[in-house]
Structure formats: C-alpha cells, structure tokens
Design an enzyme around this catalytic site. Structure first.
Site, mmCIF file in Angstrom:
data_model
loop_
_atom_site.group_PDB
_atom_site.id
_atom_site.type_symbol
_atom_site.label_atom_id
_atom_site.label_comp_id
_atom_site.label_asym_id
_atom_site.label_seq_id
_atom_site.Cartn_x
_atom_site.Cartn_y
_atom_site.Cartn_z
ATOM 1 N N ASN A 1 0.700 -1.077 0.014
ATOM 2 C CA ASN A 1 -0.044 0.007 -0.112
ATOM 3 C C ASN A 1 1.006 1.290 -0.002
ATOM 4 O O ASN A 1 0.665 2.205 0.731
ATOM 5 C CB ASN A 1 -1.056 -0.076 1.121
ATOM 6 C CG ASN A 1 -0.054 0.145 2.530
ATOM 7 O OD1 ASN A 1 0.918 -0.317 2.620
ATOM 8 N ND2 ASN A 1 -1.004 0.702 3.521
ATOM 9 N N HIS B 1 4.509 6.747 10.515
ATOM 10 C CA HIS B 1 3.694 7.766 10.216
ATOM 11 C C HIS B 1 4.430 8.979 10.615
ATOM 12 O O HIS B 1 5.095 9.113 11.687
ATOM 13 C CB HIS B 1 2.360 7.825 10.632
ATOM 14 C CG HIS B 1 1.174 6.815 10.208
ATOM 15 N ND1 HIS B 1 0.704 6.917 8.793
ATOM 16 C CD2 HIS B 1 0.752 5.703 10.659
ATOM 17 C CE1 HIS B 1 0.087 6.186 8.828
ATOM 18 N NE2 HIS B 1 -0.006 5.123 9.734
ATOM 19 N N HIS C 1 -6.233 -8.654 5.365
ATOM 20 C CA HIS C 1 -6.547 -7.834 6.130
ATOM 21 C C HIS C 1 -8.046 -7.954 6.495
ATOM 22 O O HIS C 1 -9.022 -7.244 5.774
ATOM 23 C CB HIS C 1 -6.139 -6.443 5.917
ATOM 24 C CG HIS C 1 -6.710 -5.113 6.711
ATOM 25 N ND1 HIS C 1 -6.100 -4.365 7.581
ATOM 26 C CD2 HIS C 1 -8.071 -4.947 7.120
ATOM 27 C CE1 HIS C 1 -6.771 -3.521 8.019
ATOM 28 N NE2 HIS C 1 -7.984 -3.566 7.870
ATOM 29 N N ASP D 1 3.394 -5.409 11.961
ATOM 30 C CA ASP D 1 2.333 -4.537 11.402
ATOM 31 C C ASP D 1 2.884 -2.906 11.298
ATOM 32 O O ASP D 1 2.512 -1.862 11.699
ATOM 33 C CB ASP D 1 1.024 -4.335 11.977
ATOM 34 C CG ASP D 1 0.042 -3.756 11.079
ATOM 35 O OD1 ASP D 1 0.396 -2.917 9.810
ATOM 36 O OD2 ASP D 1 -1.258 -3.503 11.405
ATOM 37 N N PHE E 1 -4.066 5.371 11.373
ATOM 38 C CA PHE E 1 -4.076 4.265 12.251
ATOM 39 C C PHE E 1 -2.656 3.762 12.038
ATOM 40 O O PHE E 1 -1.966 3.739 10.860
ATOM 41 C CB PHE E 1 -4.646 3.101 11.623
ATOM 42 C CG PHE E 1 -6.383 3.264 11.724
ATOM 43 C CD1 PHE E 1 -6.933 3.110 12.855
ATOM 44 C CD2 PHE E 1 -7.005 3.480 10.604
ATOM 45 C CE1 PHE E 1 -8.288 3.005 12.977
ATOM 46 C CE2 PHE E 1 -8.375 3.800 10.778
ATOM 47 C CZ PHE E 1 -9.142 3.501 12.000
ATOM 48 N N GLY E 2 -1.948 3.254 13.238
ATOM 49 C CA GLY E 2 -0.618 2.499 12.966
ATOM 50 C C GLY E 2 0.264 2.752 13.827
ATOM 51 O O GLY E 2 0.369 4.187 14.586
#
Ligand SMILES: [Zn+2]
Length: 432
Positions: free
Chosen positions: A94, A310, A179, A306, A324-325
C-alpha cells in the site's frame, strides 16, 4: 571471511537445539557447530550469556517508498528491522502508487538492493490500486519476486472478487494475506466498540467486523483450496475460528502483533494518545489472553509487527483524524522478552518458532533458516539482560510513532547476520 560466534546459547527448535556451543561461519555459510572451536584467522564474537536464534522474519511491514519517503524508505526500514533483530521483512504493497504490477515489485527489489544485508520479500496487491474490484497482475508480480499478496490497509469487500483472486493465486506457490474487515460494520470506528469507546466518546469498531471476514476467508479457503493467511488477528473469536479451520485441515495461517498482545483498550485514556490508534484497534484484556493462548497452542503461527510509520504532524491530529498504526520493528523482540520470556511464560524456543520458523511456514517462498551446518549464516543474537528505554531518540527508523514510547524493556538484539554479513553489530546498525 570466517566468523566465530563463541559460547552463545543456540536455540532452534527446527534443528533440535538448545545448547551452549560455538558456531563458525565461512563465506556466508554455517560450516561448524561444536564446543571449543577455533579459527586460524577471522573475527571472533563473544556470545556468552547471549541467545543465538535463526534469523527473525517480520511478515508484516509498511515501508512508505514510493510515495511517503518522509515516513520511511526501503533503506531506513531495513535498518530499523536490523535494529530490532530482524534479518528479513515483508513490505506491504500500500505505497503510493500501490505495488500492483510486476514493474513495481522490480522497482522495490532495486531499492532493496542497497548493499545493506536485511532481506526483503515483497508482497504485491491482490487487486488493482487495492480498490477491491479488478484482480491485479498476480502472476506478473510473482515472477518479479512477490512471495505473497495482500490488499492490507484495506479488505476486499466483494466475496466474488476474493474468490476469483484465490482461484487464480492458488496456481502459484504464494500466500494470500488478508486484512479482515467488513467496512460497512467497521464504519468510521477508531477504537474497539464497547465500554471504552463509550467512555472516551469515540466511534467504535466491533470485533464482529473483523470476525465476519475471517469466517468468510476461511469459507473461501475451503471453496478454492487457496492458502490464506489472516493478518493481525485481534479477537478471541477470530482465534477460535482459525483454530477450528486448522483442525479441519484447511491451509489457513495467522499472525498477531506485539501491540495486540501487550496492550488493550483499557490502556487508552483521556490523553487520547494517537500512537495507540491502530487497525484493528486494541481489543479487550480477554482478547489479549486469547491471542497468547493461540500462540501457545499453535493456532497463531507468527508474531508480525504491522510496522506502520507515520509523520509526526499527522499523528498530532485529533484521535479521530490521525492515521492508524504504530511502528513495531524495533520494539517487538524486546517486548516479547520483557512480557513473555523474562517472566517465564514462554521459552526462547517458542520465540524462535513464532518469529523465525512460523513466519516462513506461512509464506513458503521465504527460504527456511536453521542453525545447522550448510545453512546460510543468517542469525539473530540477543542479549536478554540488555536494558532498553524506548525514547524517540532511540529509534533508527524515520518515524517515531510508537505505542510503546516511554516503556522500559528488557532484552535487545545485539547482532544480526545475513548470509554472514553484519546488519547489526554490538547493538549498532552497521553503516554501509
Ligand atoms: Zn492491516
């Protein structure tokens, strides 16, 4: 060049090893294992009090190149991996643009060919632009080097499309990684739906949104015979669904993340720490226990991070707007030691299974690795007594959005060797 690893505790369940011994690596290959070994010339590394594992692999990593090189590049991600003890990583597709054709995989492999020895095993997209509508060029990407396929970050909502992807992909020795998320049910949820979402006044994402898609993918696995790997399973019922599928002999595997194992929704509070906003969200304490039970009984095959870097300015938004993350590559092994090994809940042999052999069994195109004569000199060496304070400055990766900032952890990889080449030495990433 010869290397002698002196007096480490060699732990490898696949090789039937848990013993103190020496290892000699010559020209990138393990050539001798035994006691009181010497080498006429070369480098000797003192490994007393250290644990020597076969090289760890992380099945689930987000590098942000191309598109968001300010957050992580392939090179910075490889170095973060080494800092955390990983010898190999599987980057998700992604990126911007999405890695959905062979040329994108080739470009990634070219970026990964930077002289730094951490191995990169690319994952291609299942559908064009990860839009969930048209199947991507899976054969083309496989021939370019993709070992698995995933629309991670998203989930293919159309079961007919997912079925066709599985029907096609099973012609290749690849793994489909899913996912699992029903978008309509997850809605705009940003935390687990329940008491905590109510208390914090945040939109909830129910466990059922994940479990419905796990159940669907298991049903499609049975229909098509295609190997399916459930990414970041986070709920007790999700683990149970996979347990039943495995008992029925289906080729289903799964992974858990350190943040789902070691954090839960009760650790979200009125600070609204966006580094603890992840997808799937932190679940309940009971879910956490079920994930650990799943690891111990073999339902869960692998621990995968995962790793989701960011930019700081994006994580500084309001909780509902922040991405998210959490990052994960650099803290995973220390967390596992701190919370599971050091307190006697699990053994290093189990860790080797979950972070080395398990990941490889989920994705058979990643070469097997063992501490055995004739195998590559790809090893992770751990100092289980090393103290780690997780500060922003401690990280090697480009982004520092860790859900574990401020944690004091025990144990750290001090050396990572890939085919006999140093990626990490003396706890420091080797400059190249
Ligand atoms: Zn995901």
């Amino acid at each position: 060049m010869a290397l002698l690893l002196k007096g480490g505790r060699l732990v490898d369940p696949a090789a039937g090893l848990d013993t103190v011994a020496d290892v000699v690596i010559r020209d990138g290959v393990i050539v001798e294992i035994g006691e009181d070994l010497t080498i006429p010339k070369g480098v000797t590394i003192e490994c007393a009090e250290k644990v020597v594992l076969p090289g760890l692999v992380d099945l689930h990593v987000h590098l942000r190149e191309p598109g968001r090189e300010d957050e992580e590049t392939v090179s910075s991600g490889k170095r973060a991996a080494a800092h955390g003890g990983f010898a190999g990583i599987c980057p998700m597709p992604n990126t911007e643009p999405v890695a959905d054709e062979g040329s994108a995989i080739t470009a990634l492999m070219d970026l990964a060919d930077d002289g730094f020895p951490v191995q990169v095993f690319p994952v291609g997209a299942m559908t064009v632009k990860q839009a969930g509508e048209l199947m991507a060029e899976i054969g083309d990407m496989h021939h370019a080097g993709a070992v698995a396929f995933s629309d991670d970050g998203r989930c293919v909502q159309d079961s007919g499309v997912m079925r066709r992807v599985m029907d096609y992909a099973k012609m290749f020795p690849v793994t489909l990684m899913s996912h699992c998320q029903d978008d309509a049910l997850a809605g705009r949820g940003v935390v687990n739906e329940g008491v905590v979402s109510t208390r914090l006044g945040l939109p909830g994402y129910p466990a059922a949104a994940e479990e419905i898609m796990i159940a669907r993918d298991i049903a499609l696995c049975e229909l098509t015979g295609c190997r399916v790997h459930v990414q970041h399973v986070s709920t007790a019922r999700g683990v149970e669904l996979i347990r039943v599928a495995k008992a029925a002999g289906l080729p289903v595997t799964c992974e858990v993340t350190p943040h789902h194992l070691f954090l839960d929704e009760d650790m979200l509070d009125l600070t609204y720490d966006t580094n603890r906003k992840m997808n799937p969200p932190l679940r309940t304490a009971a879910d956490r226990e079920a994930l650990l039970d799943g690891l111990v009984d073999g339902t869960v095959d692998a621990i995968a991070t995962d790793h989701a870097p960011h930019a700081a300015h994006e994580k500084q938004l309001e909780f509902e707007l922040a991405p998210f993350g959490t990052t994960g590559l650099e803290t995973a092994l220390s967390l596992v030691n701190t919370h599971l090994v050091a307190c006697g809940r699990v053994t290093w042999s189990q860790v080797a299974q979950w972070m080395c052999h398990g990941p490889r069994s989920c994705v058979p195109l990643i070469p097997e690795q063992r501490i055995e004569v004739g195998r590559p000199g790809t090893l992770t060496i751990v100092d289980p007594e090393a103290r780690v304070e997780v500060t922003r400055e401690w990280f090697v990766g480009t982004s520092r959005n860790s859900a574990f900032l401020g944690a004091k952890l025990l144990g750290k990889a001090t050396e990572v060797l890939v085919d006999g080449e140093w990626a990490l030495k003396g706890g420091k990433v080797v400059e190249r």
